[in-house]
Design a protein around this motif. Structure first.
Motif, PDB file in Angstrom:
ATOM      1  N   ASP A 134       0.842  -1.189   0.000  1.00 47.00           N
ATOM      2  CA  ASP A 134       0.000   0.000   0.000  1.00 47.00           C
ATOM      3  C   ASP A 134       0.876   1.237   0.000  1.00 47.00           C
ATOM      4  OD1 ASP A 134      -1.904   1.954   0.268  1.00 47.00           O
ATOM      5  OD2 ASP A 134      -2.988   0.971   1.897  1.00 47.00           O
ATOM      6  N   GLY A 135       0.862   1.957  -1.121  1.00 46.02           N
ATOM      7  CA  GLY A 135       1.651   3.174  -1.221  1.00 46.02           C
ATOM      8  C   GLY A 135       0.890   4.410  -0.801  1.00 46.02           C
ATOM      9  N   GLY A 136      -0.434   4.266  -0.576  1.00 45.58           N
ATOM     10  CA  GLY A 136      -1.235   5.394  -0.137  1.00 45.58           C
ATOM     11  C   GLY A 136      -1.385   6.461  -1.204  1.00 45.58           C
ATOM     12  N   ILE A 137      -1.938   7.610  -0.801  1.00 46.76           N
ATOM     13  CA  ILE A 137      -2.129   8.759  -1.677  1.00 46.76           C
ATOM     14  C   ILE A 137      -1.220   9.877  -1.170  1.00 46.76           C
ATOM     15  CG2 ILE A 137      -3.762  10.400  -2.665  1.00 46.76           C
ATOM     16  CD1 ILE A 137      -4.346   7.489  -3.378  1.00 46.76           C
ATOM     17  N   PRO A 138      -0.044  10.032  -1.756  1.00 50.58           N
ATOM     18  CA  PRO A 138       0.899  11.047  -1.278  1.00 50.58           C
ATOM     19  C   PRO A 138       0.346  12.465  -1.415  1.00 50.58           C
ATOM     20  CG  PRO A 138       2.019   9.430  -2.634  1.00 50.58           C
ATOM     21  CD  PRO A 138       0.551   9.202  -2.810  1.00 50.58           C
ATOM     22  N   GLU A 139       0.517  13.248  -0.377  1.00 54.53           N
ATOM     23  CA  GLU A 139       0.045  14.627  -0.411  1.00 54.53           C
ATOM     24  C   GLU A 139       0.903  15.461  -1.357  1.00 54.53           C
ATOM     25  OE1 GLU A 139      -1.167  18.165   2.744  1.00 54.53           O
ATOM     26  OE2 GLU A 139       0.437  16.762   3.271  1.00 54.53           O
ATOM     27  N   GLY A 140       0.242  16.304  -2.144  1.00 52.56           N
ATOM     28  CA  GLY A 140       0.960  17.248  -2.984  1.00 52.56           C
ATOM     29  C   GLY A 140       1.471  16.699  -4.296  1.00 52.56           C
ATOM     30  N   LEU A 141       1.114  15.448  -4.628  1.00 48.70           N
ATOM     31  CA  LEU A 141       1.504  14.854  -5.905  1.00 48.70           C
ATOM     32  C   LEU A 141       0.245  14.532  -6.704  1.00 48.70           C
ATOM     33  CD1 LEU A 141       4.371  12.447  -4.765  1.00 48.70           C
ATOM     34  CD2 LEU A 141       4.593  14.684  -5.871  1.00 48.70           C
ATOM     35  N   TYR A 142       0.204  14.995  -7.949  1.00 50.99           N
ATOM     36  CA  TYR A 142      -0.999  14.899  -8.762  1.00 50.99           C
ATOM     37  C   TYR A 142      -0.690  14.293 -10.128  1.00 50.99           C
ATOM     38  CZ  TYR A 142      -2.962  18.068  -5.274  1.00 50.99           C
ATOM     39  OH  TYR A 142      -3.392  18.627  -4.093  1.00 50.99           O
ATOM     40  N   HIS A 143      -1.744  13.960 -10.860  1.00 52.43           N
ATOM     41  CA  HIS A 143      -1.605  13.320 -12.165  1.00 52.43           C
ATOM     42  C   HIS A 143      -1.453  14.335 -13.297  1.00 52.43           C
ATOM     43  CE1 HIS A 143      -3.039   9.738  -9.987  1.00 52.43           C
ATOM     44  NE2 HIS A 143      -2.514   9.043 -10.983  1.00 52.43           N
ATOM     45  N   PHE A 144      -0.483  15.207 -13.171  1.00 54.53           N
ATOM     46  CA  PHE A 144      -0.162  16.106 -14.269  1.00 54.53           C
ATOM     47  C   PHE A 144       0.511  15.306 -15.382  1.00 54.53           C
ATOM     48  CE2 PHE A 144       0.207  18.890 -10.457  1.00 54.53           C
ATOM     49  CZ  PHE A 144      -0.844  19.747 -10.749  1.00 54.53           C
ATOM     50  N   SER A 145       0.579  15.894 -16.561  1.00 52.98           N
ATOM     51  CA  SER A 145       1.306  15.252 -17.644  1.00 52.98           C
ATOM     52  C   SER A 145       2.730  14.953 -17.191  1.00 52.98           C
ATOM     53  CB  SER A 145       1.328  16.172 -18.862  1.00 52.98           C
ATOM     54  OG  SER A 145       1.901  15.526 -19.966  1.00 52.98           O
ATOM     55  N   GLY A 146       3.164  13.705 -17.363  1.00 51.42           N
ATOM     56  CA  GLY A 146       4.487  13.289 -16.924  1.00 51.42           C
ATOM     57  C   GLY A 146       4.518  12.650 -15.546  1.00 51.42           C
ATOM     58  N   ALA A 147       3.389  12.635 -14.845  1.00 52.46           N
ATOM     59  CA  ALA A 147       3.351  11.986 -13.537  1.00 52.46           C
ATOM     60  C   ALA A 147       3.562  10.480 -13.701  1.00 52.46           C
ATOM     61  CB  ALA A 147       2.019  12.251 -12.839  1.00 52.46           C
ATOM     62  N   GLY A 217      -6.362  10.746  -6.069  1.00 53.13           N
ATOM     63  CA  GLY A 217      -7.042  10.160  -4.930  1.00 53.13           C
ATOM     64  C   GLY A 217      -7.259   8.669  -5.029  1.00 53.13           C
ATOM     65  N   SER A 218      -6.852   8.064  -6.168  1.00 50.77           N
ATOM     66  CA  SER A 218      -7.053   6.624  -6.343  1.00 50.77           C
ATOM     67  C   SER A 218      -5.766   5.850  -6.617  1.00 50.77           C
ATOM     68  CB  SER A 218      -8.034   6.364  -7.496  1.00 50.77           C
ATOM     69  OG  SER A 218      -9.318   6.856  -7.191  1.00 50.77           O
ATOM     70  N   TYR A 219      -4.675   6.556  -6.914  1.00 49.52           N
ATOM     71  CA  TYR A 219      -3.429   5.909  -7.286  1.00 49.52           C
ATOM     72  C   TYR A 219      -2.243   6.588  -6.613  1.00 49.52           C
ATOM     73  CZ  TYR A 219      -6.512   3.923 -10.742  1.00 49.52           C
ATOM     74  OH  TYR A 219      -7.560   3.284 -11.338  1.00 49.52           O
ATOM     75  N   THR A 220      -1.173   5.816  -6.413  1.00 51.26           N
ATOM     76  CA  THR A 220       0.028   6.310  -5.748  1.00 51.26           C
ATOM     77  C   THR A 220       0.973   6.948  -6.753  1.00 51.26           C
ATOM     78  OG1 THR A 220      -0.127   4.515  -4.104  1.00 51.26           O
ATOM     79  CG2 THR A 220       1.981   5.687  -4.277  1.00 51.26           C
ATOM     80  N   VAL A 221       0.986   8.277  -6.798  1.00 47.51           N
ATOM     81  CA  VAL A 221       1.955   9.005  -7.617  1.00 47.51           C
ATOM     82  C   VAL A 221       3.274   9.044  -6.843  1.00 47.51           C
ATOM     83  CG1 VAL A 221       2.531  11.197  -8.722  1.00 47.51           C
ATOM     84  CG2 VAL A 221       0.143  10.406  -8.657  1.00 47.51           C
ATOM     85  N   PHE A 222       4.382   8.689  -7.501  1.00 48.61           N
ATOM     86  CA  PHE A 222       5.671   8.675  -6.798  1.00 48.61           C
ATOM     87  C   PHE A 222       6.792   9.342  -7.575  1.00 48.61           C
ATOM     88  CE2 PHE A 222       5.557   4.830  -9.339  1.00 48.61           C
ATOM     89  CZ  PHE A 222       6.834   4.727  -9.851  1.00 48.61           C
ATOM     90  N   GLY A 223       6.505   9.790  -8.799  1.00 47.27           N
ATOM     91  CA  GLY A 223       7.544  10.410  -9.600  1.00 47.27           C
ATOM     92  C   GLY A 223       6.973  11.363 -10.621  1.00 47.27           C
TER      93      GLY A 223
END
Length: 263
Positions: A134-147, A217-223
């Motif tokens: 479970d990577g959770g939903i990191p605060e401050g990371l969004y699905h912008f182009s390139g996420a 809010g549904s996926y773990t953005v990490f990069g």
């Protein structure tokens, strides 16, 4: 208007896309994940909120470099402070050469490129811990182009090795819509109309950078890709079959974790 709402228009075709089928499960379908756009976000409609996607890496910081055969290099900033487990997993797998020679098995133009499954089917893959995590939903990371984010099979507790990169054009994003009684679709025009509650600065960044806000809010953005978006978008233009699998393999030659030199 009918009461029935739909997810982002793109999601009608791709709710089955983002979802890594760990343990042999298949990806969710649109009917499996039917919900309004508002249910996909965990942020509030504030004027300002944390936003880290476009911070550049510092010299000496670890970054990921994906070399895609016949396309080029993609350089990714990682966010260990915001997405500790997600970054730990990706770095660990990369350092094990887990991703080398794997394909991007599902690509949808103006949406995303998904890979990281050793079976090449969308049903495989595992974490460095041998199972889902479970990577959770990191605060401050969004699905912008390139996420860059983990695919899952229904929640962030089912993350494995599969990941995707958002490939939309700058300023390109959709907010979903609703079916009209005549069967046509009305597209939402504003975040508020769509039921999204992103902070104002995030909304403005979507308007500039593009992306897929309905996934927040549904996926773990990490990069976040900071160099090589031309490669990401070129990959997004390949010809695919009815299952969005490229007709000609799009292969990761390697995924390396290196120190950023500033170049």
């Amino acid at each position: 208007m009918k009461i029935k709402n739909i997810k982002n228009l793109a999601a009608l075709a791709v709710s089955a896309v983002m979802l890594c089928a760990c343990g042999g499960q298949t990806e969710n379908t649109a009917s499996d994940t039917e919900q309004t756009s508002a249910a996909n976000t965990t942020v509030t409609n504030a004027e300002e909120g944390p936003l880290y996607n476009f911070e550049m890496p510092e010299v000496g910081e670890k970054i990921a470099v994906i070399t895609v055969k016949d396309f080029g290099e993609i350089k990714i900033k990682l966010f260990p402070e915001q997405a500790q487990k997600g970054v730990e997993n990706f770095v660990g797998l990369a350092e094990m050469n887990y991703y080398d020679e794997l394909i991007f098995h599902r690509i949808i133009s103006h949406f995303m490129n998904q890979g990281g499954d050793p079976t090449g089917t969308g049903t495989g893959g595992k974490s460095i811990w041998g199972d889902k995590f479970d990577g959770g939903i990191p605060e401050g990371l969004y699905h912008f182009s390139g996420a860059v984010a983990y695919a899952n099979s229904g929640s962030t507790a089912t993350n494995g090795s599969q990941f995707y990169i958002v490939n939309t054009d700058p300023g390109e994003f959709e907010l979903g819509g609703t079916y009209l009684e005549d069967g046509s679709i009305y597209k939402y025009q504003t975040f508020e109309e769509a039921g999204f509650t992103h902070p104002k600065n995030v909304q403005e960044m979507y308007k500039e950078k593009g992306g897929t806000p309905f996934l927040d809010g549904s996926y773990t953005v990490f990069g976040q890709v900071f160099e090589g978006m031309d490669v990401v978008r070129a990959m997004g233009q390949v010809e695919t079959d009815e299952n969005d699998k490229p007709l000609t393999q799009v292969q990761m030659e390697s995924v390396r974790i290196v120190e950023y030199t500033g170049e």
